[in-house]
Design an enzyme around this catalytic site. Structure first.
Site, PDB file in Angstrom:
ATOM      1  N   SER A   1       0.954  -1.235   0.110  1.00  0.00           N
ATOM      2  CA  SER A   1       0.241  -0.002   0.028  1.00  0.00           C
ATOM      3  C   SER A   1       0.973   1.555   0.053  1.00  0.00           C
ATOM      4  O   SER A   1       1.990   1.583  -0.548  1.00  0.00           O
ATOM      5  CB  SER A   1      -1.271  -0.124   0.980  1.00  0.00           C
ATOM      6  OG  SER A   1      -1.564   0.780   1.019  1.00  0.00           O
ATOM      7  N   ASP A   6      -9.740  -6.032  -4.349  1.00  0.00           N
ATOM      8  CA  ASP A   6      -9.141  -4.777  -3.421  1.00  0.00           C
ATOM      9  C   ASP A   6     -10.078  -3.793  -3.588  1.00  0.00           C
ATOM     10  O   ASP A   6     -10.213  -3.296  -4.222  1.00  0.00           O
ATOM     11  CB  ASP A   6      -8.163  -4.959  -3.631  1.00  0.00           C
ATOM     12  CG  ASP A   6      -7.571  -3.907  -2.996  1.00  0.00           C
ATOM     13  OD1 ASP A   6      -7.486  -2.323  -2.217  1.00  0.00           O
ATOM     14  OD2 ASP A   6      -5.537  -3.913  -2.820  1.00  0.00           O
ATOM     15  N   HIS A  60      -7.491  -6.304   0.049  1.00  0.00           N
ATOM     16  CA  HIS A  60      -5.945  -5.035   0.165  1.00  0.00           C
ATOM     17  C   HIS A  60      -4.701  -5.606   0.753  1.00  0.00           C
ATOM     18  O   HIS A  60      -3.765  -5.846   0.677  1.00  0.00           O
ATOM     19  CB  HIS A  60      -6.341  -3.862   1.034  1.00  0.00           C
ATOM     20  CG  HIS A  60      -5.569  -2.908   0.484  1.00  0.00           C
ATOM     21  ND1 HIS A  60      -4.822  -2.658  -0.673  1.00  0.00           N
ATOM     22  CD2 HIS A  60      -4.663  -2.076   1.604  1.00  0.00           C
ATOM     23  CE1 HIS A  60      -4.042  -1.656  -0.387  1.00  0.00           C
ATOM     24  NE2 HIS A  60      -4.307  -1.032   0.509  1.00  0.00           N
TER      25      HIS A  60
END
EC number: 3.1.1.85
Length: 250
Positions: A71, A202, A230
């Site tokens: 991320s 996601d 995610h």
């Protein structure tokens, strides 16, 4: 031949402990480093730029490391690879997008694969008023779309940044980095091999962003997890560890 060190960079609002489900599946004897992002877990805050956050991690990186970023940590990893290539031999990017926020069709560079700008602005405003509730809401989004949603949610909540040890202003700056960063124009400068890992479900960074990224990076391949959100390294840690080990072995 010695294997390179593996550096794991966590995402926004969490701490290095988020990797605890993955690390038991990594090869024995592998040197693994899990530094905290600036302002997370008691580490000093840095300026509100991706470059400042990346440079803050340089003392934690040996030369020729394999850097795995998730991320926001993935954006930091990309920046490290571009500006400090002697530090980064290979990359693993999990749930990473070059641009977190959509850009409208009439923009100079449209981008449809992200969260609406109003949604991200709402997160930033909400965090300023109620950091703890905003962190929990962000975690809930990260678990969406995963067949093992409860497992992922429990792991993420256990790894939430301790606000008593963090600098809220630094965490807020991290959200603004996600809102403002558009890394598409710099992708050609990343010459290292890249393994992308992405969940098809996601809800924060759509799979289409990773598919686009795989076509634009000079040397990249994409592993897709169909039943993941995610954080595939939490719902499928053993599978992710196999992919990471392949990268480490080169």
């Amino acid at each position: 031949m010695n294997r390179p060190d593996l550096v794991l960079l966590h995402g926004w609002g969490l701490g290095p402990q988020v990797w605890s489900a993955l690390t038991p599946y990594l090869p024995a004897g592998l040197r693994v480093r899990t530094p905290a992002l600036p302002g997370h877990g008691g580490t000093p805050a840095r300026g509100p730029t991706l470059e400042a956050w990346s440079d803050a991690l340089l003392p934690e990186l040996p030369d020729d490391a394999v850097v795995c970023g998730w991320s926001l940590g993935g954006l930091v990893a990309l920046d490290l690879a571009r500006r400090h290539p002697h530090k980064v031999a290979r990359l693993v990017l999990i749930g990473t997008s070059p641009c977190f926020v959509t850009r409208p069709e009439n923009a100079a560079a449209p981008w449809p694969y992200g969260l609406a700008a109003s949604t991200v602005t709402g997160f930033i405003d909400d965090f300023a008023h109620d950091p703890a509730a905003t962190l929990r809401r962000f975690v809930a989004l990260q678990a969406l779309g995963d067949a093992r949603r409860r497992t992922v949610s429990n792991a993420l909540n256990a790894a939430l940044a301790n606000l008593e040890q963090c600098r809220p202003a630094a965490l807020g700056a991290g959200l603004e980095l996600l809102a403002d960063t558009d890394w598409r124009a710099a992708l050609d400068d990343v010459r290292q091999p890249v393994q992308l890992i992405h969940g098809a479900g996601d809800a924060l960074m759509p799979l289409a962003a990773a598919e686009w990224l795989a076509t634009r990076l000079p040397d990249a391949r994409l592993a897709r997890f169909d039943d993941c959100g995610h954080a595939p390294f939490l719902s499928h840690p053993e599978d992710c560890a196999v992919l990471i080990e392949d990268v480490v072995r080169g």
